[in-house]
Design a protein around this motif. Structure first.
Motif, PDB file in Angstrom:
ATOM      1  N   SER A   1       0.968  -1.112  -0.031  1.00  0.00           N
ATOM      2  CA  SER A   1      -0.147  -0.002  -0.076  1.00  0.00           C
ATOM      3  C   SER A   1       0.936   1.327   0.039  1.00  0.00           C
ATOM      4  CB  SER A   1      -0.710  -0.062   1.116  1.00  0.00           C
ATOM      5  OG  SER A   1      -2.109   1.233   1.100  1.00  0.00           O
TER       6      SER A   1
ATOM      7  N   GLY B   1       5.056   3.379   7.726  1.00  0.00           N
ATOM      8  CA  GLY B   1       3.601   3.403   7.721  1.00  0.00           C
ATOM      9  C   GLY B   1       2.804   3.122   8.983  1.00  0.00           C
TER      10      GLY B   1
ATOM     11  N   GLU C   1      -4.097  11.573   9.777  1.00  0.00           N
ATOM     12  CA  GLU C   1      -3.705  11.538   8.472  1.00  0.00           C
ATOM     13  C   GLU C   1      -2.400  10.493   8.454  1.00  0.00           C
ATOM     14  OE1 GLU C   1      -2.426  15.450   7.180  1.00  0.00           O
ATOM     15  OE2 GLU C   1      -2.122  14.514   5.172  1.00  0.00           O
TER      16      GLU C   1
HETATM   17  C1  FAD Z   1     -11.788   4.815   7.221  1.00  0.00           C
HETATM   18  C2  FAD Z   1     -10.493   5.175   7.530  1.00  0.00           C
HETATM   19  C3  FAD Z   1     -10.387   6.502   6.682  1.00  0.00           C
HETATM   20  C4  FAD Z   1      -8.769   7.141   6.425  1.00  0.00           C
HETATM   21  N1  FAD Z   1      -8.893   8.294   5.639  1.00  0.00           N
HETATM   22  C5  FAD Z   1      -7.684   8.889   5.558  1.00  0.00           C
HETATM   23  C6  FAD Z   1      -7.381   9.962   4.728  1.00  0.00           C
HETATM   24  O1  FAD Z   1      -8.329  10.468   4.236  1.00  0.00           O
HETATM   25  N2  FAD Z   1      -6.110  10.402   4.565  1.00  0.00           N
HETATM   26  C7  FAD Z   1      -4.951  10.062   5.253  1.00  0.00           C
HETATM   27  O2  FAD Z   1      -3.994  10.706   5.076  1.00  0.00           O
HETATM   28  N3  FAD Z   1      -5.331   8.920   5.887  1.00  0.00           N
HETATM   29  C8  FAD Z   1      -6.426   8.374   6.424  1.00  0.00           C
HETATM   30  N4  FAD Z   1      -6.594   7.133   6.943  1.00  0.00           N
HETATM   31  C9  FAD Z   1      -5.427   6.386   7.479  1.00  0.00           C
HETATM   32  C10 FAD Z   1      -4.482   5.698   6.346  1.00  0.00           C
HETATM   33  O3  FAD Z   1      -5.463   4.958   5.752  1.00  0.00           O
HETATM   34  C11 FAD Z   1      -3.572   4.838   6.898  1.00  0.00           C
HETATM   35  O4  FAD Z   1      -2.509   5.761   7.925  1.00  0.00           O
HETATM   36  C12 FAD Z   1      -2.711   4.370   5.787  1.00  0.00           C
HETATM   37  O5  FAD Z   1      -3.439   3.614   4.810  1.00  0.00           O
HETATM   38  C13 FAD Z   1      -1.323   3.539   6.210  1.00  0.00           C
HETATM   39  O6  FAD Z   1      -0.657   3.264   5.035  1.00  0.00           O
HETATM   40  P1  FAD Z   1       0.204   1.729   5.189  1.00  0.00           P
HETATM   41  O7  FAD Z   1       0.740   1.461   3.982  1.00  0.00           O
HETATM   42  O8  FAD Z   1       1.047   2.023   6.349  1.00  0.00           O
HETATM   43  O9  FAD Z   1      -0.864   0.625   5.535  1.00  0.00           O
HETATM   44  P2  FAD Z   1      -2.026   0.280   4.757  1.00  0.00           P
HETATM   45  O10 FAD Z   1      -2.584   1.191   4.113  1.00  0.00           O
HETATM   46  O11 FAD Z   1      -2.955  -0.410   5.955  1.00  0.00           O
HETATM   47  O12 FAD Z   1      -1.604  -1.079   3.925  1.00  0.00           O
HETATM   48  C14 FAD Z   1      -0.940  -2.237   4.454  1.00  0.00           C
HETATM   49  C15 FAD Z   1      -0.716  -3.260   3.304  1.00  0.00           C
HETATM   50  O13 FAD Z   1      -0.764  -4.465   4.103  1.00  0.00           O
HETATM   51  C16 FAD Z   1      -1.333  -5.595   3.704  1.00  0.00           C
HETATM   52  N5  FAD Z   1      -1.334  -6.508   4.732  1.00  0.00           N
HETATM   53  C17 FAD Z   1      -1.665  -6.506   6.042  1.00  0.00           C
HETATM   54  N6  FAD Z   1      -1.563  -7.596   6.559  1.00  0.00           N
HETATM   55  C18 FAD Z   1      -0.835  -8.448   5.712  1.00  0.00           C
HETATM   56  C19 FAD Z   1      -0.538  -9.702   5.838  1.00  0.00           C
HETATM   57  N7  FAD Z   1      -0.656 -10.229   7.044  1.00  0.00           N
HETATM   58  N8  FAD Z   1      -0.077 -10.342   4.900  1.00  0.00           N
HETATM   59  C20 FAD Z   1       0.248  -9.828   3.594  1.00  0.00           C
HETATM   60  N9  FAD Z   1      -0.371  -8.334   3.314  1.00  0.00           N
HETATM   61  C21 FAD Z   1      -0.826  -7.718   4.369  1.00  0.00           C
HETATM   62  C22 FAD Z   1      -2.809  -5.251   3.387  1.00  0.00           C
HETATM   63  O14 FAD Z   1      -3.439  -5.701   2.402  1.00  0.00           O
HETATM   64  C23 FAD Z   1      -2.370  -3.423   2.820  1.00  0.00           C
HETATM   65  O15 FAD Z   1      -1.964  -3.619   1.321  1.00  0.00           O
HETATM   66  C24 FAD Z   1      -7.709   6.655   7.136  1.00  0.00           C
HETATM   67  C25 FAD Z   1      -8.066   5.460   7.824  1.00  0.00           C
HETATM   68  C26 FAD Z   1      -9.410   4.659   7.890  1.00  0.00           C
HETATM   69  C27 FAD Z   1      -9.431   3.403   8.761  1.00  0.00           C
END
Ligand code: FAD
Length: 376
Positions: free
Chosen positions: A27, A256, A268
């Motif tokens: 992600s 992240g 955010e």
């Molecule tokens: C309802 C909601 C609305 C939000 N709106 C906003 C917004 O508008 N703006 C903003 O800045 N932030 C927003 N956030 C926060 C934001 O979504 C997160 O902070 C962001 O997605 C973090 O990115 P990341 O890549 O760290 O994790 P994630 O986006 O959570 O990605 C994690 C990835 O790991 C994968 N994964 C997880 N576990 C496993 C596993 N065991 N094996 C293999 N793959 C796995 C998942 O499929 C995913 O692709 C929101 C959160 C929520 C819940």
């Protein structure tokens, strides 16, 4: 529900092998780390349990400058120059010194992945032994391992909700347009937290986030959607970490949500996932280029993370205070915040926590010499 594209059953063939870099999670954070390694010659594998962009994880609102700096404007949906804040006593309009935009999640992930230079496999990550990562398709090893798996922090010590510093967020995605990015600070929707409406072209993302993980937001998400005369359809929700964690542990890089990089109070977490993903990717790049040892990269990334701790703690302190302010007083305070000088000052500092210039300054470089095989 999105159509499931991830292969299942017999279509899931065994997976294994050795790579220079293994990025777990495809992600915002994981794909950004890989992007920084493009052209380095490193053998990079990215794994996720779903296909890239298959499962939206956010309302997808971000400072527009970050989208542009990352070269991701193709995913852009709508831009907002002001923020409308509703309380039980009225509404305030904050004219922002910079704009927010909404974007399309699958397009952004596709574009971000295209900037990287990696193999991709769908696999569920179950854990690790040292630098051997166990997945439902087999074991993969790499001297450089990144956990970008979100709040569960699968490769470290995970959190168990609700007894953890996690907020909860849920939103619906009805079709229909809107003009403003709007927030509701109203205890009828959530005692500690806020509701939102983020228009994104033909759909609007309406949701409620609670800083208290024990408060269930489903009923009030439906209530907010109905108050806005929108259908509560196409749900998306998750836990949201609101406390910065260690960015390295036992030789693993965390980026992240897995490192608590989502900002408290505002929740955010996209631009911070980009920001820390770039910082982590640069350290890995230096190792691959033979300029740094793994131990040094871990220490430098850890230092970078810790240098931001006071800002995250200040945001967390604000997150704790705001719900305690009497609603009428809070309404008055938000009204006073409409003053241009105050908005420019506060939102300027807020953007500086993870400024877009960090991405724009140093785009991924082409490799200038043969890659160093990374040794564990
Ligand atoms: C309802 C909601 C609305 C939000 N709106 C906003 C917004 O508008 N703006 C903003 O800045 N932030 C927003 N956030 C926060 C934001 O979504 C997160 O902070 C962001 O997605 C973090 O990115 P990341 O890549 O760290 O994790 P994630 O986006 O959570 O990605 C994690 C990835 O790991 C994968 N994964 C997880 N576990 C496993 C596993 N065991 N094996 C293999 N793959 C796995 C998942 O499929 C995913 O692709 C929101 C959160 C929520 C819940």
């Amino acid at each position: 529900m999105p159509t499931r594209r991830t292969t299942r059953g017999a279509a899931r063939t065994p997976l294994g092998g050795d790579y220079d870099v293994l990025v777990c999670g495809a992600s915002f954070a994981g794909l950004t780390v890989s992007r920084e390694l493009a052209g380095s010659g490193a053998r990079v594998l990215v794994v996720d349990r779903y296909e890239i962009g298959e499962r939206q994880t956010s309302a997808c609102g971000i400072p527009t400058e970050w989208l542009a700096a990352m070269g991701l404007m193709e995913s852009h949906r709508q831009t907002f120059g002001r923020l409308v804040v509703h309380t039980p006593f009225g509404r305030s309009v904050l004219s922002l010194p910079w704009t927010f935009s909404t974007f399309d999640y699958p397009t952004l992930c596709r574009e971000l992945a295209a900037q990287g230079d990696h193999d991709f496999e769908t696999a569920k990550v179950d854990g690790r032994t040292g630098n051997v990562v166990h997945t439902d398709r087999g074991d993969i090893s790499a001297p450089l391992v990144v956990d970008a798996l979100g709040w569960r922090r699968v490769l470290g010590s995970g959190y168990q909700p609700p007894d953890a510093p996690l907020s909860r967020g849920l939103e619906v995605h009805p079709w229909g347009t809107g003009e403003d990015m709007e927030l509701w600070i109203d205890r009828k929707y959530v005692p500690a937290g806020y509701g939102w409406s983020f228009p994104a072209g033909e759909e609007t993302r309406i949701g409620v986030g609670s800083f208290d993980p024990r408060f269930h937001v489903k009923d009030t998400t439906v209530m907010l959607a109905e108050d806005l005369e929108r259908d509560p359809v196409r749900y998306q929700g998750n836990w949201i970490p609101h406390r910065l964690r260690a960015a390295t542990d036992d030789g693993i890089f965390f980026v992240g949500d897995s490192a608590g990089h989502c900002l408290p109070l505002t929740a955010e977490g996209i631009r911070t996932a980009f920001y820390f993903g770039i910082a982590c990717g640069r350290e890995l790049r230096a190792v691959v280029d033979g300029d740094r040892s793994i131990a040094s990269a871990l220490a430098r990334y850890d230092d970078f993370n810790e240098a931001h701790r006071w800002k995250f703690e200040a945001m967390l302190a604000a997150q704790r205070v705001v719900p305690r302010v009497p609603p009428r007083l809070l309404h008055g305070a938000i009204g006073a915040m409409q003053a241009k000088r105050f908005v420019d000052w506060s939102f300027g500092h807020y953007l500086e926590i993870a400024p877009p210039a960090f991405a724009a300054l140093a785009p991924p470089r082409a490799r200038v010499r043969a890659p160093t095989r990374v040794a564990a």
